[in-house]
Design a protein around this motif. Structure first.
Motif, PDB file in Angstrom:
ATOM      1  N   ILE A 159       0.811  -1.220   0.000  1.00 16.87           N
ATOM      2  CA  ILE A 159       0.000   0.000   0.000  1.00 16.87           C
ATOM      3  C   ILE A 159       0.843   1.269   0.000  1.00 16.87           C
ATOM      4  CG2 ILE A 159      -1.934  -1.200   1.093  1.00 16.87           C
ATOM      5  CD1 ILE A 159      -1.234   0.390   3.687  1.00 16.87           C
ATOM      6  N   SER A 160       2.145   1.143   0.252  1.00 17.56           N
ATOM      7  CA  SER A 160       3.034   2.303   0.181  1.00 17.56           C
ATOM      8  C   SER A 160       3.304   2.698  -1.267  1.00 17.56           C
ATOM      9  CB  SER A 160       4.380   2.005   0.849  1.00 17.56           C
ATOM     10  OG  SER A 160       4.215   1.749   2.204  1.00 17.56           O
ATOM     11  N   ARG A 161       3.251   1.719  -2.140  1.00 20.50           N
ATOM     12  CA  ARG A 161       3.620   1.942  -3.542  1.00 20.50           C
ATOM     13  C   ARG A 161       2.450   1.864  -4.509  1.00 20.50           C
ATOM     14  NH1 ARG A 161       8.395  -2.454  -3.341  1.00 20.50           N
ATOM     15  NH2 ARG A 161       9.300  -1.743  -1.402  1.00 20.50           N
ATOM     16  N   ASP A 162       1.340   1.313  -4.057  1.00 20.52           N
ATOM     17  CA  ASP A 162       0.226   1.041  -4.964  1.00 20.52           C
ATOM     18  C   ASP A 162      -1.075   1.581  -4.363  1.00 20.52           C
ATOM     19  OD1 ASP A 162      -1.756  -0.038  -6.590  1.00 20.52           O
ATOM     20  OD2 ASP A 162      -0.981  -2.084  -6.499  1.00 20.52           O
ATOM     21  N   GLN A 163      -1.552   2.680  -4.906  1.00 18.37           N
ATOM     22  CA  GLN A 163      -2.773   3.301  -4.379  1.00 18.37           C
ATOM     23  C   GLN A 163      -3.997   2.401  -4.566  1.00 18.37           C
ATOM     24  OE1 GLN A 163      -3.087   6.086  -2.477  1.00 18.37           O
ATOM     25  NE2 GLN A 163      -0.863   5.925  -2.475  1.00 18.37           N
ATOM     26  N   GLU A 164      -4.001   1.605  -5.619  1.00 22.98           N
ATOM     27  CA  GLU A 164      -5.111   0.677  -5.841  1.00 22.98           C
ATOM     28  C   GLU A 164      -5.147  -0.378  -4.729  1.00 22.98           C
ATOM     29  OE1 GLU A 164      -8.557  -0.156  -7.624  1.00 22.98           O
ATOM     30  OE2 GLU A 164      -7.224   1.456  -8.255  1.00 22.98           O
ATOM     31  N   ALA A 165      -3.975  -0.828  -4.290  1.00 26.40           N
ATOM     32  CA  ALA A 165      -3.897  -1.780  -3.178  1.00 26.40           C
ATOM     33  C   ALA A 165      -4.455  -1.147  -1.907  1.00 26.40           C
ATOM     34  CB  ALA A 165      -2.457  -2.235  -2.962  1.00 26.40           C
ATOM     35  N   ARG A 166      -4.116   0.113  -1.677  1.00 25.38           N
ATOM     36  CA  ARG A 166      -4.633   0.828  -0.500  1.00 25.38           C
ATOM     37  C   ARG A 166      -6.166   0.905  -0.557  1.00 25.38           C
ATOM     38  NH1 ARG A 166      -2.410   4.453   3.112  1.00 25.38           N
ATOM     39  NH2 ARG A 166      -0.483   4.491   1.930  1.00 25.38           N
ATOM     40  N   LYS A 167      -6.695   1.237  -1.725  1.00 21.72           N
ATOM     41  CA  LYS A 167      -8.151   1.327  -1.890  1.00 21.72           C
ATOM     42  C   LYS A 167      -8.805  -0.030  -1.645  1.00 21.72           C
ATOM     43  CE  LYS A 167      -7.984   5.088  -5.249  1.00 21.72           C
ATOM     44  NZ  LYS A 167      -8.183   5.448  -6.670  1.00 21.72           N
ATOM     45  N   ASN A 168      -8.181  -1.089  -2.153  1.00 24.34           N
ATOM     46  CA  ASN A 168      -8.739  -2.433  -1.966  1.00 24.34           C
ATOM     47  C   ASN A 168      -8.728  -2.848  -0.494  1.00 24.34           C
ATOM     48  OD1 ASN A 168      -9.313  -2.751  -4.676  1.00 24.34           O
ATOM     49  ND2 ASN A 168      -7.365  -3.744  -5.123  1.00 24.34           N
ATOM     50  N   LEU A 169      -7.678  -2.480   0.227  1.00 23.10           N
ATOM     51  CA  LEU A 169      -7.609  -2.768   1.657  1.00 23.10           C
ATOM     52  C   LEU A 169      -8.752  -2.082   2.393  1.00 23.10           C
ATOM     53  CD1 LEU A 169      -6.010  -4.036   4.049  1.00 23.10           C
ATOM     54  CD2 LEU A 169      -4.741  -1.886   4.160  1.00 23.10           C
ATOM     55  N   ILE A 170      -8.987  -0.828   2.063  1.00 24.21           N
ATOM     56  CA  ILE A 170     -10.074  -0.067   2.696  1.00 24.21           C
ATOM     57  C   ILE A 170     -11.431  -0.671   2.335  1.00 24.21           C
ATOM     58  CG2 ILE A 170     -11.224   2.185   2.738  1.00 24.21           C
ATOM     59  CD1 ILE A 170      -8.352   3.403   2.449  1.00 24.21           C
ATOM     60  N   LYS A 171     -11.602  -1.097   1.085  1.00 25.38           N
ATOM     61  CA  LYS A 171     -12.860  -1.743   0.671  1.00 25.38           C
ATOM     62  C   LYS A 171     -13.129  -3.004   1.476  1.00 25.38           C
ATOM     63  CE  LYS A 171     -12.983  -0.172  -4.113  1.00 25.38           C
ATOM     64  NZ  LYS A 171     -12.837  -0.593  -5.524  1.00 25.38           N
ATOM     65  N   LEU A 172     -12.057  -3.690   1.868  1.00 25.21           N
ATOM     66  CA  LEU A 172     -12.202  -4.887   2.696  1.00 25.21           C
ATOM     67  C   LEU A 172     -12.532  -4.549   4.147  1.00 25.21           C
ATOM     68  CD1 LEU A 172      -9.214  -6.951   1.264  1.00 25.21           C
ATOM     69  CD2 LEU A 172     -11.646  -7.571   1.130  1.00 25.21           C
ATOM     70  N   GLY A 173     -12.457  -3.255   4.499  1.00 28.04           N
ATOM     71  CA  GLY A 173     -12.823  -2.816   5.837  1.00 28.04           C
ATOM     72  C   GLY A 173     -11.651  -2.628   6.781  1.00 28.04           C
ATOM     73  N   TYR A 174     -10.446  -2.553   6.235  1.00 25.75           N
ATOM     74  CA  TYR A 174      -9.251  -2.425   7.073  1.00 25.75           C
ATOM     75  C   TYR A 174      -8.439  -1.204   6.671  1.00 25.75           C
ATOM     76  CZ  TYR A 174     -10.443  -7.165   8.339  1.00 25.75           C
ATOM     77  OH  TYR A 174     -11.109  -8.272   8.793  1.00 25.75           O
ATOM     78  N   MET A 175      -7.679  -0.689   7.640  1.00 22.68           N
ATOM     79  CA  MET A 175      -6.828   0.458   7.376  1.00 22.68           C
ATOM     80  C   MET A 175      -5.426   0.256   7.925  1.00 22.68           C
ATOM     81  SD  MET A 175      -9.415   3.673   7.659  1.00 22.68           S
ATOM     82  CE  MET A 175      -8.155   4.758   7.087  1.00 22.68           C
ATOM     83  N   SER A 176      -5.122  -0.937   8.415  1.00 27.28           N
ATOM     84  CA  SER A 176      -3.788  -1.191   8.946  1.00 27.28           C
ATOM     85  C   SER A 176      -3.221  -2.472   8.338  1.00 27.28           C
ATOM     86  CB  SER A 176      -3.815  -1.274  10.466  1.00 27.28           C
ATOM     87  OG  SER A 176      -4.614  -2.344  10.889  1.00 27.28           O
ATOM     88  N   VAL A 177      -1.920  -2.565   8.404  1.00 24.52           N
ATOM     89  CA  VAL A 177      -1.206  -3.715   7.872  1.00 24.52           C
ATOM     90  C   VAL A 177      -0.286  -4.275   8.946  1.00 24.52           C
ATOM     91  CG1 VAL A 177      -1.306  -3.041   5.458  1.00 24.52           C
ATOM     92  CG2 VAL A 177       0.549  -2.160   6.863  1.00 24.52           C
ATOM     93  N   PRO A 178       0.136  -5.506   8.862  1.00 23.56           N
ATOM     94  CA  PRO A 178      -0.149  -6.427   7.774  1.00 23.56           C
ATOM     95  C   PRO A 178      -1.570  -6.962   7.862  1.00 23.56           C
ATOM     96  CG  PRO A 178       1.145  -7.550   9.434  1.00 23.56           C
ATOM     97  CD  PRO A 178       1.044  -6.101   9.856  1.00 23.56           C
ATOM     98  N   PHE A 179      -2.103  -7.231   6.706  1.00 27.54           N
ATOM     99  CA  PHE A 179      -3.409  -7.862   6.574  1.00 27.54           C
ATOM    100  C   PHE A 179      -3.254  -8.960   5.539  1.00 27.54           C
ATOM    101  CE2 PHE A 179      -7.322  -8.295   4.103  1.00 27.54           C
ATOM    102  CZ  PHE A 179      -8.174  -8.729   5.100  1.00 27.54           C
ATOM    103  N   SER A 180      -3.754 -10.140   5.859  1.00 32.11           N
ATOM    104  CA  SER A 180      -3.637 -11.272   4.945  1.00 32.11           C
ATOM    105  C   SER A 180      -5.002 -11.847   4.626  1.00 32.11           C
ATOM    106  CB  SER A 180      -2.792 -12.388   5.564  1.00 32.11           C
ATOM    107  OG  SER A 180      -1.522 -11.924   5.916  1.00 32.11           O
ATOM    108  N   LEU A 181      -5.097 -12.371   3.430  1.00 32.32           N
ATOM    109  CA  LEU A 181      -6.226 -13.189   3.018  1.00 32.32           C
ATOM    110  C   LEU A 181      -5.667 -14.584   2.764  1.00 32.32           C
ATOM    111  CD1 LEU A 181      -8.008 -10.835   0.475  1.00 32.32           C
ATOM    112  CD2 LEU A 181      -8.983 -11.691   2.599  1.00 32.32           C
TER     113      LEU A 181
END
Length: 77
Positions: free
Chosen positions: A34-56
């Motif tokens: 999420i530091s390098r990819d804004q789309e990844a950040r948006k996807n993390l937020i869509k999943l309901g999270y705002m912190s890392v690490p987060f795994s699926l």
């Protein structure tokens, strides 16, 4: 086969430890930084999270480097 995705950032110590654990245990994963990819950040937020690490892991959510939960989902000891 296990499907593992990791959301991480460049300044996260637990992210480094989580990825190290996966590598040491030969667990393949797809990283979303999420530091390098804004789309990844948006996807993390869509999943309901705002912190890392987060795994699926096979669609199951794991917040943080929760080794007990990770081992349960990977069926490892």
């Amino acid at each position: 086969m296990v499907n593992v995705e990791v959301f991480s950032s460049d300044k996260c110590k637990n992210c480094v430890e989580l990825k190290k654990y996966f590598k040491e245990n030969n667990i393949e994963y797809k990283e979303h930084n999420i530091s390098r990819d804004q789309e990844a950040r948006k996807n993390l937020i869509k999943l309901g999270y705002m912190s890392v690490p987060f795994s699926l892991i096979n669609g199951e959510h794991v917040l943080g480097f929760d080794i007990i939960r990770i081992k349960q989902l990977l069926n490892t000891k």
